[in-house]
Write an enzyme that holds these catalytic residues in place. Structure first.
Site, mmCIF file in Angstrom:
data_model
loop_
_atom_site.group_PDB
_atom_site.id
_atom_site.type_symbol
_atom_site.label_atom_id
_atom_site.label_comp_id
_atom_site.label_asym_id
_atom_site.label_seq_id
_atom_site.Cartn_x
_atom_site.Cartn_y
_atom_site.Cartn_z
ATOM 1 N N PRO A 89 0.821 -1.222 0.000
ATOM 2 C CG PRO A 89 -0.733 -1.530 1.715
ATOM 3 C CD PRO A 89 0.556 -2.067 1.171
ATOM 4 C CD GLU A 116 -1.275 -4.382 10.355
ATOM 5 O OE1 GLU A 116 -1.582 -3.216 10.048
ATOM 6 O OE2 GLU A 116 -2.073 -5.335 10.297
ATOM 7 N NE ARG A 154 -5.400 -6.581 -21.473
ATOM 8 C CZ ARG A 154 -5.451 -5.538 -22.284
ATOM 9 N NH1 ARG A 154 -4.530 -4.586 -22.177
ATOM 10 N NH2 ARG A 154 -6.386 -5.413 -23.183
ATOM 11 C CG ASP A 169 -7.404 -2.107 -24.015
ATOM 12 O OD1 ASP A 169 -8.477 -2.554 -24.398
ATOM 13 O OD2 ASP A 169 -6.425 -2.794 -23.691
HETATM 14 C C1 9D3 Z 1 -5.243 -2.182 7.922
HETATM 15 C C2 9D3 Z 1 -3.775 -2.467 7.898
HETATM 16 N N1 9D3 Z 1 -3.037 -1.263 7.473
HETATM 17 C C3 9D3 Z 1 -2.725 -0.461 8.679
HETATM 18 C C4 9D3 Z 1 -2.538 0.963 8.354
HETATM 19 C C5 9D3 Z 1 -1.800 -1.612 6.784
HETATM 20 C C6 9D3 Z 1 -1.951 -2.611 5.700
HETATM 21 C C7 9D3 Z 1 -1.094 -3.697 5.649
HETATM 22 C C8 9D3 Z 1 -1.220 -4.639 4.650
HETATM 23 C C9 9D3 Z 1 -2.910 -2.476 4.720
HETATM 24 C C10 9D3 Z 1 -3.034 -3.444 3.701
HETATM 25 C C11 9D3 Z 1 -2.187 -4.510 3.679
HETATM 26 C C12 9D3 Z 1 -2.296 -5.525 2.615
HETATM 27 N N2 9D3 Z 1 -2.303 -4.915 1.270
HETATM 28 C C13 9D3 Z 1 -1.302 -5.077 0.410
HETATM 29 O O1 9D3 Z 1 -0.359 -5.783 0.707
HETATM 30 C C14 9D3 Z 1 -1.326 -4.373 -0.859
HETATM 31 C C15 9D3 Z 1 -2.265 -3.440 -1.409
HETATM 32 C C16 9D3 Z 1 -3.476 -2.876 -0.897
HETATM 33 O O2 9D3 Z 1 -3.973 -3.168 0.212
HETATM 34 N N3 9D3 Z 1 -4.138 -1.960 -1.694
HETATM 35 C C17 9D3 Z 1 -3.695 -1.596 -2.919
HETATM 36 N N4 9D3 Z 1 -2.570 -2.087 -3.432
HETATM 37 C C18 9D3 Z 1 -1.878 -2.990 -2.673
HETATM 38 S S1 9D3 Z 1 -0.446 -3.710 -3.137
HETATM 39 C C19 9D3 Z 1 -0.306 -4.580 -1.760
#
Ligand code: 9D3
Length: 246
Positions: A89, A116, A154, A169
């Protein structure tokens, strides 16, 4: 192109990578995709891959050792240098431009976390490109890894049946200034359904008029639905005027 995916949940990849376009591309040897279980590289007697966070807090943190060893071992399976990608994220938000850049690599190693977080020291050591697929919370990086694999593969020549499809696209069709445009609406038989007729111009046989109409539809739809993609902001009236007679 070779793609290696490192994950704690290999079964999440079985269906998507073996079905549809992905499956055909792999069978045709247009792309080689390998899924690896990070747990296989744990040196802990119970195959531990996570531990409690220093400083406290919820959830578990992925340990450095299994992930580090997994990446190095997987990279040794092929001599071509790999672009490392961590799905997180905290990463740069994916765009079609980024996908096009990644598709030009001969080798990708994708790391999908499912905790986490990951110990920051192994991220610093591996220095992967950090990529997010959008601003919403998922349970892990597995689905984002599959999204990237789909978007990238793709673009490989020969993967799509209809060779023009990728070029036409949304986000590939550009307006006169190189701005990406959304797709035009599509219609098929019957000519009238549920009281609504197919736009007349599409039945005219006038290919020039059809091309101009479709382009105008792309411009109008992009302006109303995705003003963020246009350089000029929409006027209050845009999108409400008829485009039927353009
Ligand atoms: C609610 C947990 N969060 C605390 C602030 C941190 C968190 C850790 C791990 C939030 C999501 C995740 C798991 N997500 C991913 O590993 C992830 C992801 C995503 O959640 N949204 C968009 N792209 C991606 S790429 C990897």
């Amino acid at each position: 192109m070779r793609i290696d995916i490192l994950t704690l949940f290999p079964p999440m990849f079985d269906g998507p990578l073996n079905a549809s376009i992905q499956g055909r591309a792999r069978e045709a040897k247009l792309v080689e995709i390998h899924v690896h279980d990070i747990r296989d590289w744990s040196t802990d007697k119970h195959n531990k891959v996570d531990d409690r966070p220093f400083g406290g807090g919820p959830g578990m943190v992925m340990m450095c050792q299994p992930l580090h060893d997994a990446v190095l071992a997987v990279e040794k399976m092929d001599p071509r240098p790999a672009q490392r990608i961590l799905l997180t994220p905290q990463g740069e938000r994916t765009t079609q431009t980024m996908v096009e850049t990644l598709a030009s690599h001969e080798r990708l190693v994708l790391i999908a976390g499912h905790y986490e977080g990951i110990d920051e020291r192994v991220i610093e050591e591996l220095a992967p490109l950090e990529v997010s697929i959008g601003d919403y919370v998922l349970s892990g990086g597995e689905l984002p890894a599959l999204v990237l694999v789909d978007a990238i593969t793709r673009l490989i020549p020969g993967v799509l049946g209809h060779e023009d499809s990728a070029a036409e696209d949304s986000f590939s069709v550009k307006d006169g200034t190189g701005q990406p445009l959304l797709d035009t609406p599509h219609y098929t038989r019957p000519r009238e359904w549920n009281g609504t007729e197919v736009p007349e111009v599409l039945l005219s046989g006038d290919h020039g008029a059809i091309a101009r109409w479709r382009h105008q539809q792309r411009v109008d739809r992009t302006t109303t639905r995705r003003p963020d993609l246009r350089h000029s902001q929409p006027t209050p009236d845009s999108g409400t005027s008829s485009t039927q007679d353009v």
